[in-house]
Write a protein that holds these residues in place. Sequence first.
Motif, short mmCIF file in Angstrom:
data_model
loop_
_atom_site.label_atom_id
_atom_site.label_comp_id
_atom_site.label_asym_id
_atom_site.label_seq_id
_atom_site.Cartn_x
_atom_site.Cartn_y
_atom_site.Cartn_z
N SER A 4 0.77 -1.00 0.12
CA SER A 4 -0.05 -0.06 0.01
C SER A 4 0.98 1.43 -0.14
N ILE A 5 1.93 1.34 1.07
CA ILE A 5 2.98 2.54 0.85
C ILE A 5 3.61 2.75 -0.58
N ASN A 6 3.92 1.45 -1.17
CA ASN A 6 4.61 1.49 -2.35
C ASN A 6 3.66 2.11 -3.42
N ILE A 7 2.33 1.56 -3.47
CA ILE A 7 1.55 2.17 -4.51
C ILE A 7 1.36 3.78 -4.04
N ALA A 8 0.95 4.04 -2.93
CA ALA A 8 1.01 5.40 -2.46
C ALA A 8 2.04 6.27 -3.09
N LEU A 9 3.34 5.82 -2.84
CA LEU A 9 4.38 6.67 -3.15
C LEU A 9 4.30 6.74 -4.42
N ARG A 10 4.02 5.59 -5.37
CA ARG A 10 4.27 5.54 -6.98
C ARG A 10 3.20 6.70 -7.62
N PHE A 11 2.04 6.58 -7.05
CA PHE A 11 0.90 7.55 -7.23
C PHE A 11 1.31 9.02 -7.17
N ALA A 12 1.86 9.27 -5.96
CA ALA A 12 2.42 10.79 -5.66
C ALA A 12 3.57 11.07 -6.66
N LEU A 13 4.32 10.19 -6.69
CA LEU A 13 5.44 10.43 -7.73
C LEU A 13 5.07 10.88 -9.12
N TYR A 14 4.09 10.12 -9.58
CA TYR A 14 3.43 10.17 -11.04
C TYR A 14 2.87 11.61 -10.87
N LEU A 15 2.05 11.70 -10.11
CA LEU A 15 1.30 12.73 -9.92
C LEU A 15 2.22 14.34 -10.07
N ASP A 16 3.07 14.19 -8.98
CA ASP A 16 4.01 15.24 -8.71
C ASP A 16 4.95 15.56 -10.07
N LEU A 17 5.54 14.74 -10.55
CA LEU A 17 6.51 14.80 -11.86
C LEU A 17 5.53 15.06 -12.89
N MET A 18 4.50 14.68 -13.32
CA MET A 18 3.67 15.03 -14.27
C MET A 18 3.32 16.58 -14.26
N VAL A 167 -2.05 16.18 -17.95
CA VAL A 167 -2.21 16.33 -16.59
C VAL A 167 -1.90 17.78 -16.36
N GLY A 168 -0.51 18.42 -17.00
CA GLY A 168 -0.23 19.71 -16.83
C GLY A 168 -1.06 20.68 -17.15
N ALA A 169 -1.33 20.47 -18.47
CA ALA A 169 -2.58 21.44 -19.18
C ALA A 169 -3.72 21.35 -18.51
N LEU A 170 -4.36 20.38 -17.78
CA LEU A 170 -5.51 20.48 -17.19
C LEU A 170 -5.34 21.29 -16.02
N ALA A 171 -4.18 20.99 -15.22
CA ALA A 171 -3.91 21.86 -13.98
C ALA A 171 -3.94 23.40 -14.64
N ALA A 172 -3.12 23.33 -15.31
CA ALA A 172 -2.93 24.99 -15.75
C ALA A 172 -4.20 25.60 -16.14
N PHE A 173 -5.09 24.88 -16.77
CA PHE A 173 -6.32 25.59 -17.11
C PHE A 173 -7.50 25.67 -15.94
N ALA A 174 -7.26 24.70 -14.89
CA ALA A 174 -7.86 24.96 -13.72
C ALA A 174 -7.40 26.01 -13.01
#
Length: 303
Positions: A4-18, A167-174
């Motif tokens: 669970s920790i591994n999946i959570a860290l992977r998710f956070a890294l995907y979102l953050d770096l994207m 993902v970056g474009a969606l965040a920028a438009f938001a």
Amino acid sequence: MSDSINIALRFALYLDLMLLFGLAAFGLYSLRGQERMSGAQLPFAPLLLATAVLGGLLSLAAMACMAWAMSGVTAWAELWPHIEMMVVETDLGMAWTLRMAALLLAGVAVTLNQRWPTTSLGLVALGGAVALATLAWAGHGAMDEGTRRNWHFITDFMHLWAAGGWVGALAAFALLLRQAEPQLAVLARTLIGFETAGAVIVVVISVTGVVNYLFIVGPSIVGVLDSHYGQLLALKLILFTAMLVFAALNRFHLSPLLENARRSGEHRVAVNALRRSMVLEFSVAVVILGLVAWLGTLSPGME
């Protein structure tokens, strides 16, 4: 618990770096001149610096978690030699070191934004692209060998960069729409300008997604849905289709509606509709990233 920790860290890294890569890239291909300066349209400096720093912290945590899972030790004094061995002697460790260097580059480049906004965003995008690409070493491509491994990595890189751009474009438009009185001329121009970039992103994600499926599963769908991997993959495809629907709605209905409203001066309804659409599309994208983080820990044959 470690899974669970591994999946959570992977998710956070995907979102953050994207977000790091995608926001910087959006500033380069959608904004012009001094619009790229932090605060003119988007708060680039605090956002990009925060994502670069958070990316480094998450990477440290992910490496410690990986060493902990592989060694089984819990005391830091015992865990440190395993971390050092992984960083120095493994391909994953080399990718991790490259990511940390790329994040350092991005963090330093952010400080140049007020003086050289275009150069700053270019360096941040470069650092973000490299950092994002290193996540491929924690995926299925790392299990291949030889030429197949190289092509799998190239496909992973393109998939990650295209997803990061979206993902970056969606965040920028938001963020642009979050303003009480958004600058409608800039908003309308960037929405229309994203049509070409968005089409390229969708094509790249679709093609590389199919190629990745062939690398991981093979040219067959028989029995795939019998595994957790196949079920999560099917859900991911359903949500990706929903994102395409949202994108089509923005392209063919909401963007023209905003342009017409800008000319007439009655823009509140159009802006609110775009806000709802962007929030929903970004929410779906976040769920997809969670599924991707989970899928990366599974194989097609696992029950």
